[in-house]
Design an enzyme around this catalytic site. Structure first.
Site, PDB file in Angstrom:
ATOM      1  N   ASP A  80       0.852  -1.197   0.000  1.00 33.93           N
ATOM      2  CA  ASP A  80       0.000   0.000   0.000  1.00 33.93           C
ATOM      3  C   ASP A  80       0.893   1.255   0.000  1.00 33.93           C
ATOM      4  OD1 ASP A  80      -2.409   1.455   0.260  1.00 33.93           O
ATOM      5  OD2 ASP A  80      -2.223   1.512   2.449  1.00 33.93           O
ATOM      6  N   THR A 254      -7.867   2.804   9.363  1.00 34.39           N
ATOM      7  CA  THR A 254      -8.216   3.501  10.610  1.00 34.39           C
ATOM      8  C   THR A 254      -9.294   2.774  11.425  1.00 34.39           C
ATOM      9  OG1 THR A 254      -7.561   5.580   9.606  1.00 34.39           O
ATOM     10  CG2 THR A 254      -8.982   5.733  11.535  1.00 34.39           C
TER      11      THR A 254
HETATM   12  O1  G3H Z   1      -2.913   5.071   3.913  1.00 35.70           O
HETATM   13  C1  G3H Z   1      -2.082   4.789   4.753  1.00 35.70           C
HETATM   14  C2  G3H Z   1      -2.314   3.692   5.703  1.00 35.70           C
HETATM   15  O2  G3H Z   1      -3.294   4.039   6.643  1.00 35.70           O
HETATM   16  C3  G3H Z   1      -1.041   3.205   6.307  1.00 35.70           C
HETATM   17  O3  G3H Z   1      -0.615   3.928   7.402  1.00 35.70           O
HETATM   18  O4  G3H Z   1       1.859   4.209   7.057  1.00 35.70           O
HETATM   19  O5  G3H Z   1       0.852   4.364   9.335  1.00 35.70           O
HETATM   20  O6  G3H Z   1       1.020   2.167   8.159  1.00 35.70           O
HETATM   21  P1  G3H Z   1       0.870   3.655   8.012  1.00 35.70           P
HETATM   22  P1  13P Z   2      -8.366   5.050   6.326  1.00 36.75           P
HETATM   23  O1  13P Z   2      -7.358   5.845   7.084  1.00 36.75           O
HETATM   24  O2  13P Z   2      -9.605   5.832   6.070  1.00 36.75           O
HETATM   25  O3  13P Z   2      -8.643   3.731   6.954  1.00 36.75           O
HETATM   26  O4  13P Z   2      -7.727   4.756   4.869  1.00 36.75           O
HETATM   27  C1  13P Z   2      -6.816   3.720   4.705  1.00 36.75           C
HETATM   28  C2  13P Z   2      -6.115   3.761   3.386  1.00 36.75           C
HETATM   29  O5  13P Z   2      -6.479   4.448   2.456  1.00 36.75           O
HETATM   30  C3  13P Z   2      -4.934   2.899   3.244  1.00 36.75           C
HETATM   31  O6  13P Z   2      -4.321   3.052   2.009  1.00 36.75           O
HETATM   32 ZN    ZN Z   3      -4.444   5.047   1.268  1.00 36.00          ZN
END
Ligand code: G3H
Ligand code: 13P
Ligand code: ZN
Length: 305
Positions: A80, A254
């Site tokens: 991601d 989230t």
């Molecule tokens: O979109 C981002 C995700 O919520 C990942 O968050 O980089 O804190 O793992 P993180």
């Molecule tokens: P949220 O923070 O709304 O859960 O989005 C997650 C997301 O887009 C991860 O790539």
């Molecule tokens: Zn995202």
């Protein structure tokens, strides 16, 4: 079984439902979402951010998901918001079945060139590629995208981007924001813009920043400090509209974090004499499964495995 993301995403776009893409950092979250997917026979995308990979380690994550993929539902393992090309290449070579190259903060030309490079590496290994055009407000891994700089996706530019890069799916900015920050106000999706994008972009469309506290999970909302009746996150009705109009992958991080934290707080508060982590994490695991079950039902991917 472990499958390229595009395999399940194409079916979702054709069938007007969406694949849940949950972010995980550890075994607890993985087992929780798997329990929901198996129970409801839903395909699943397990995604790890660069931060998750730094935290848990690429090898551990791949090994865990390979075990999870023995379940009788199709699963894709996805990077991601990949920004580090070296890490993306490594993930492709070592067993991820899908990667996102997030060049949304780069000048368009550079985003196109780097996305094309990733597509080239991925093709050789039958790995799917998600790309992003337009900036989604909030925190995207280590880079903060100030709201004033965030801009929504231009439909014509999106179509041309897909044509030029050959990416398999496209993340668009239509009004969502990452993280809990969006819970402070109303999040309204630009469905008209999405309709225009979906007319021109026929590949699966991805919605990031899609968390929204489930309306009837009072405990989660309370632990997050929200009062029932307040606007919070993306509304279920907006998610339904987005799926109806071309969104085939919905990203949730989230909401799982809120569930995990709520469960841990409750356990620590109530089990004062317990020191067994398995017992202390049990409520958190159950709440994460509950969130995943409700998302699968909302996204209509139940029974699609
Ligand atoms: O979109 C981002 C995700 O919520 C990942 O968050 O980089 O804190 O793992 P993180
Ligand atoms: P949220 O923070 O709304 O859960 O989005 C997650 C997301 O887009 C991860 O790539
Ligand atoms: Zn995202």
């Amino acid at each position: 079984m472990l499958v390229p993301a595009i395999k399940i995403l194409k079916k979702a776009r054709a069938g007007h439902y969406a694949i849940p893409a949950f972010n995980i950092n550890n075994l607890e979250a993985l087992k929780a979402i798997m329990a929901a997917a198996v129970k409801l026979r839903s395909p699943l995308i397990v995604q790890t951010s660069e931060g998750a990979i730094e935290y848990a380690g690429l090898d551990y994550l791949i090994a865990m998901v390979k075990v999870a993929a023995k379940a009788p539902v199709p699963i894709a393992l996805h990077v991601d918001h990949g920004k580090d090309l070296k890490l993306i290449k490594q993930a492709i070579q070592q067993g991820y079945t899908s990667v996102m190259f997030d060049g949304s903060a780069l000048p368009l030309k550079e985003n196109i060139a780097k996305t094309k490079q990733v597509v080239k590496w991925a093709r050789a290994k039958k790995v799917s590629v998600e790309a992003e055009i337009g900036a989604i407000a909030g925190i995207e891994d280590f880079v903060s995208v100030a709201e004033k700089d965030a801009h929504l996706t231009n439909p014509e530019q999106a179509a041309s981007f897909v044509k030029q890069t050959g990416c398999d799916s496209l993340a668009v900015a239509i009004g969502t924001a990452h993280g809990a920050y969006k819970f402070k106000g109303e999040t309204h999706l630009d469905i008209e813009r999405l309709k225009k994008i979906a007319k021109l972009v026929t590949i699966p469309i991805v919605l990031h920043g899609a968390s929204g506290v489930l309306e009837d999970v009072v405990k989660l909302a309370e632990y997050h400090g929200a009062k029932l009746g307040e606007a919070r996150g993306v509304l279920d009705a907006d998610i339904k509209q987005a799926i109806k109009h071309g969104v085939s992958k919905v990203n949730i991080d989230t909401d799982l974090r809120i569930a995990f934290t709520a469960g841990v707080r409750e356990a620590v508060d109530q089990m004062k004499d317990v020191i067994d982590p398995r017992k202390l994490l049990q409520p958190a695991n159950e709440l994460m499964t509950e969130v995943a079950v409700r998302k699968i039902m909302l996204f209509k991917s139940e029974g699609k495995a």
